[in-house]
Design a protein around this motif. Sequence first.
Motif, PDB file in Angstrom:
ATOM      1  N   ALA A  26       0.830  -1.209   0.000  1.00 28.14           N
ATOM      2  CA  ALA A  26       0.000   0.000   0.000  1.00 28.14           C
ATOM      3  C   ALA A  26       0.865   1.261   0.000  1.00 28.14           C
ATOM      4  O   ALA A  26       0.568   2.225  -0.704  1.00 28.14           O
ATOM      5  CB  ALA A  26      -0.928  -0.001   1.209  1.00 28.14           C
ATOM      6  N   GLY A  27       1.939   1.249   0.764  1.00 27.03           N
ATOM      7  CA  GLY A  27       2.832   2.404   0.800  1.00 27.03           C
ATOM      8  C   GLY A  27       3.500   2.661  -0.539  1.00 27.03           C
ATOM      9  O   GLY A  27       3.627   3.807  -0.982  1.00 27.03           O
ATOM     10  N   LEU A  33       1.954   6.505  -6.936  1.00 22.21           N
ATOM     11  CA  LEU A  33       0.900   7.296  -7.579  1.00 22.21           C
ATOM     12  C   LEU A  33       1.037   8.778  -7.262  1.00 22.21           C
ATOM     13  O   LEU A  33       0.755   9.630  -8.111  1.00 22.21           O
ATOM     14  CB  LEU A  33      -0.476   6.785  -7.158  1.00 22.21           C
ATOM     15  CG  LEU A  33      -0.880   5.430  -7.732  1.00 22.21           C
ATOM     16  CD1 LEU A  33      -2.212   4.982  -7.140  1.00 22.21           C
ATOM     17  CD2 LEU A  33      -0.965   5.482  -9.246  1.00 22.21           C
ATOM     18  N   SER A  34       1.458   9.093  -6.065  1.00 17.95           N
ATOM     19  CA  SER A  34       1.686  10.496  -5.714  1.00 17.95           C
ATOM     20  C   SER A  34       2.813  11.077  -6.555  1.00 17.95           C
ATOM     21  O   SER A  34       2.719  12.203  -7.047  1.00 17.95           O
ATOM     22  CB  SER A  34       2.036  10.630  -4.230  1.00 17.95           C
ATOM     23  OG  SER A  34       0.969  10.223  -3.431  1.00 17.95           O
ATOM     24  N   LEU A  35       3.865  10.298  -6.722  1.00 20.07           N
ATOM     25  CA  LEU A  35       4.997  10.763  -7.525  1.00 20.07           C
ATOM     26  C   LEU A  35       4.585  10.960  -8.981  1.00 20.07           C
ATOM     27  O   LEU A  35       4.956  11.955  -9.611  1.00 20.07           O
ATOM     28  CB  LEU A  35       6.145   9.757  -7.421  1.00 20.07           C
ATOM     29  CG  LEU A  35       7.495  10.185  -7.955  1.00 20.07           C
ATOM     30  CD1 LEU A  35       8.001  11.400  -7.199  1.00 20.07           C
ATOM     31  CD2 LEU A  35       8.476   9.049  -7.833  1.00 20.07           C
ATOM     32  N   LEU A  36       3.808  10.023  -9.510  1.00 23.30           N
ATOM     33  CA  LEU A  36       3.331  10.159 -10.885  1.00 23.30           C
ATOM     34  C   LEU A  36       2.356  11.320 -11.042  1.00 23.30           C
ATOM     35  O   LEU A  36       2.200  11.856 -12.137  1.00 23.30           O
ATOM     36  CB  LEU A  36       2.662   8.862 -11.340  1.00 23.30           C
ATOM     37  CG  LEU A  36       3.589   7.675 -11.571  1.00 23.30           C
ATOM     38  CD1 LEU A  36       2.787   6.430 -11.885  1.00 23.30           C
ATOM     39  CD2 LEU A  36       4.586   7.979 -12.669  1.00 23.30           C
ATOM     40  N   LEU A  43       7.558  14.505  -0.562  1.00 20.29           N
ATOM     41  CA  LEU A  43       6.157  14.453  -0.148  1.00 20.29           C
ATOM     42  C   LEU A  43       5.510  13.133  -0.579  1.00 20.29           C
ATOM     43  O   LEU A  43       4.636  12.610   0.126  1.00 20.29           O
ATOM     44  CB  LEU A  43       5.387  15.638  -0.723  1.00 20.29           C
ATOM     45  CG  LEU A  43       5.774  17.003  -0.155  1.00 20.29           C
ATOM     46  CD1 LEU A  43       4.994  18.113  -0.852  1.00 20.29           C
ATOM     47  CD2 LEU A  43       5.539  17.041   1.336  1.00 20.29           C
ATOM     48  N   ALA A  44       5.931  12.603  -1.709  1.00 17.87           N
ATOM     49  CA  ALA A  44       5.410  11.302  -2.138  1.00 17.87           C
ATOM     50  C   ALA A  44       5.860  10.207  -1.173  1.00 17.87           C
ATOM     51  O   ALA A  44       5.082   9.308  -0.834  1.00 17.87           O
ATOM     52  CB  ALA A  44       5.886  10.987  -3.559  1.00 17.87           C
ATOM     53  N   ALA A  51       0.477   6.089   4.409  1.00 14.07           N
ATOM     54  CA  ALA A  51      -0.437   5.024   3.976  1.00 14.07           C
ATOM     55  C   ALA A  51      -0.042   3.684   4.598  1.00 14.07           C
ATOM     56  O   ALA A  51      -0.903   2.928   5.055  1.00 14.07           O
ATOM     57  CB  ALA A  51      -0.441   4.923   2.463  1.00 14.07           C
ATOM     58  N   ALA A  52       1.242   3.403   4.626  1.00 12.36           N
ATOM     59  CA  ALA A  52       1.699   2.140   5.206  1.00 12.36           C
ATOM     60  C   ALA A  52       1.361   2.073   6.694  1.00 12.36           C
ATOM     61  O   ALA A  52       0.910   1.044   7.193  1.00 12.36           O
ATOM     62  CB  ALA A  52       3.205   1.972   4.990  1.00 12.36           C
TER      63      ALA A  52
END
Length: 64
Positions: A26-27, A33-36, A43-44, A51-52
């Motif tokens: 999950a992390g 996805l945050s990085l993309l 921050l990603a 999340a983890a």
Amino acid sequence: MTPRPGGDPPFLTLHTAVVLLLALFAGLVVGGLSLLGGVRPALAALAGLTAAGTVVPAARELIR
């Protein structure tokens, strides 16, 4: 927890290993996805760690 034939208990139980693998997955997904999505790498990574950390108690209760 019963000891193995060698005498020592396992380092991680199956339950703990599954919960940690779910948290890792999950992390990585949230961080990737945050990085993309255009978020800065620091921050990603923070989003992935958050999340983890959030998944651990939830997965622990769901898997019981």
